[in-house]
Design an enzyme around this catalytic site. Structure first.
Site, PDB file in Angstrom:
ATOM      1  N   ASP A   1       1.307  -6.579  -4.103  1.00 38.41           N
ATOM      2  CA  ASP A   1       0.978  -6.092  -2.766  1.00 38.41           C
ATOM      3  C   ASP A   1       0.376  -4.693  -2.795  1.00 38.41           C
ATOM      4  O   ASP A   1       0.181  -4.068  -1.755  1.00 38.41           O
ATOM      5  CB  ASP A   1       2.248  -6.065  -1.907  1.00 38.41           C
ATOM      6  CG  ASP A   1       3.360  -5.231  -2.546  1.00 38.41           C
ATOM      7  OD1 ASP A   1       3.797  -5.584  -3.659  1.00 38.41           O
ATOM      8  OD2 ASP A   1       3.799  -4.234  -1.944  1.00 38.41           O
TER       9      ASP A   1
ATOM     10  N   GLY B   1      -2.531  -3.433  -3.214  1.00 39.58           N
ATOM     11  CA  GLY B   1      -3.865  -3.160  -2.658  1.00 39.58           C
ATOM     12  C   GLY B   1      -3.832  -2.429  -1.335  1.00 39.58           C
ATOM     13  O   GLY B   1      -4.720  -1.614  -1.047  1.00 39.58           O
TER      14      GLY B   1
ATOM     15  N   TYR C   1      14.105   2.014  -1.560  1.00 37.30           N
ATOM     16  CA  TYR C   1      13.950   3.124  -2.493  1.00 37.30           C
ATOM     17  C   TYR C   1      14.404   4.428  -1.841  1.00 37.30           C
ATOM     18  O   TYR C   1      14.113   4.660  -0.664  1.00 37.30           O
ATOM     19  CB  TYR C   1      12.483   3.287  -2.912  1.00 37.30           C
ATOM     20  CG  TYR C   1      11.885   2.084  -3.579  1.00 37.30           C
ATOM     21  CD1 TYR C   1      11.827   1.999  -4.962  1.00 37.30           C
ATOM     22  CD2 TYR C   1      11.364   1.036  -2.824  1.00 37.30           C
ATOM     23  CE1 TYR C   1      11.262   0.902  -5.584  1.00 37.30           C
ATOM     24  CE2 TYR C   1      10.808  -0.069  -3.441  1.00 37.30           C
ATOM     25  CZ  TYR C   1      10.754  -0.134  -4.821  1.00 37.30           C
ATOM     26  OH  TYR C   1      10.211  -1.231  -5.430  1.00 37.30           O
TER      27      TYR C   1
ATOM     28  N   LYS D   1      15.831  -5.246  -3.830  1.00 37.75           N
ATOM     29  CA  LYS D   1      15.100  -4.719  -4.987  1.00 37.75           C
ATOM     30  C   LYS D   1      15.229  -3.201  -4.973  1.00 37.75           C
ATOM     31  O   LYS D   1      14.902  -2.555  -3.978  1.00 37.75           O
ATOM     32  CB  LYS D   1      13.628  -5.123  -4.895  1.00 37.75           C
ATOM     33  CG  LYS D   1      12.718  -4.448  -5.903  1.00 37.75           C
ATOM     34  CD  LYS D   1      11.273  -4.862  -5.674  1.00 37.75           C
ATOM     35  CE  LYS D   1      10.311  -4.111  -6.576  1.00 37.75           C
ATOM     36  NZ  LYS D   1       8.905  -4.548  -6.382  1.00 37.75           N
TER      37      LYS D   1
ATOM     38  N   GLY E   1       9.911  -2.409 -11.319  1.00 38.62           N
ATOM     39  CA  GLY E   1       9.340  -2.039 -12.603  1.00 38.62           C
ATOM     40  C   GLY E   1       8.899  -0.599 -12.685  1.00 38.62           C
ATOM     41  O   GLY E   1       8.873  -0.008 -13.758  1.00 38.62           O
TER      42      GLY E   1
ATOM     43  N   ARG F   1       3.093  -3.691 -12.068  1.00 34.17           N
ATOM     44  CA  ARG F   1       2.075  -3.088 -12.935  1.00 34.17           C
ATOM     45  C   ARG F   1       2.314  -3.325 -14.422  1.00 34.17           C
ATOM     46  O   ARG F   1       1.351  -3.483 -15.188  1.00 34.17           O
ATOM     47  CB  ARG F   1       1.972  -1.590 -12.643  1.00 34.17           C
ATOM     48  CG  ARG F   1       1.172  -1.290 -11.394  1.00 34.17           C
ATOM     49  CD  ARG F   1       1.384   0.124 -10.897  1.00 34.17           C
ATOM     50  NE  ARG F   1       2.728   0.296 -10.359  1.00 34.17           N
ATOM     51  CZ  ARG F   1       3.128   1.379  -9.701  1.00 34.17           C
ATOM     52  NH1 ARG F   1       2.301   2.381  -9.531  1.00 34.17           N
ATOM     53  NH2 ARG F   1       4.348   1.467  -9.223  1.00 34.17           N
TER      54      ARG F   1
END
Length: 261
Positions: free
Chosen positions: A23, A25, A142, A173, A198, A227
């Protein structure tokens, strides 16, 4: 039924998952590895348990999908050159994702951002809609913002994971905290499955796979890694290594052997 969609995302006994988010972009533009989205999807969809993409990709590239990976439609967005780049807003609805054939939906919340209360409000709305339509909800949470000194602080990450579970996510996540011992506290304090992010692309494959191995040893239910997968020269091989760790529990050495050392 939500349980059937869940089984498309989480495989095995006990259920684990290898998710590839693509996602980026919206946030960062056509970055390396995602310049050709059709090619990017084709390279991962036979090995990933699920992929995360925005609705426009699904609409425009319908013929690319072969159904081997579950489809999670991302509903949050912001862009990197905004003065409020950490403030995510809703850019899609659960019904839209359902009409596109999604197996699940995802949202992103940055705790510590000056507008995190709006993100929490949106979280509540999406959780309600996802429950109504029986779609699994992945919450990416996050610690990010002016009040956050250490985005890998185990206490902050544990708080974020617990918040996601309390507000209705089916899976959360979060960043990896750096060690199995500290991440075990995150998993133990959350009553829904936890998967790790990641982060930025690493220079060392061993460092990357060690992170994954440590998270699984701590009780994680899988990974959601972008990535370090789609920017690798051979994404299917990276996914083979990830699947070996996540689904079969192989050693770090065996996973590295899959990647050729």
């Amino acid at each position: 039924m939500k349980s059937l969609r869940w089984k498309r995302i989480f495989k095995g006994d006990p259920p684990k998952t290898v998710i590839v988010p693509m996602d980026h972009g919206v946030t960062s533009g056509p970055i390396e590895g995602l310049k050709d989205m059709g090619k990017a999807i084709r390279r991962v969809q036979d090995k990933a348990d699920a992929i995360v993409i925005h609705k426009g990709v699904v609409k425009s590239l319908t013929d690319v999908f072969n159904g081997n990976s579950a489809l999670i439609v991302h509903l949050s967005g912001s862009h990197s050159f905004s003065p409020l780049s950490n403030s995510k807003v809703l850019v899609g609805r659960v019904e839209e994702a359902l009409r596109l054939g999604a197996d699940g939906v995802s949202i992103h919340i940055n705790l510590g951002d000056e507008l995190d209360r709006e993100m929490l409000r949106d979280f509540g709305l999406v959780a309600k809609e996802a429950d109504r339509w029986n779609l699994p909800l992945l919450a990416m949470i996050y610690p990010r913002g002016k009040t956050v000194r250490d985005p890998f602080d185990p206490d902050l990450i544990a708080h974020g994971a617990r918040l996601g579970a309390e507000l209705g996510a089916d899976v959360v996540k979060v960043p990896y905290t750096g060690s199995p011992e500290s991440f075990e506290k995150v998993v133990r304090g959350c009553f829904v499955p936890v998967v790790i992010a990641g982060g930025p692309k690493t220079d060392s494959l061993e460092e990357f796979l060690q992170m994954v191995k440590g998270a699984m040893e701590a009780g994680a239910s899988g990974v959601s890694i972008g990535r370090n997968v789609f920017q690798h020269p051979d994404p299917p091989r990276v996914l083979e290594a990830l699947r070996a760790i996540v689904h079969r529990g192989v050693s770090l050495k065996d996973a590295l052997d899959i990647l050729g050392g």
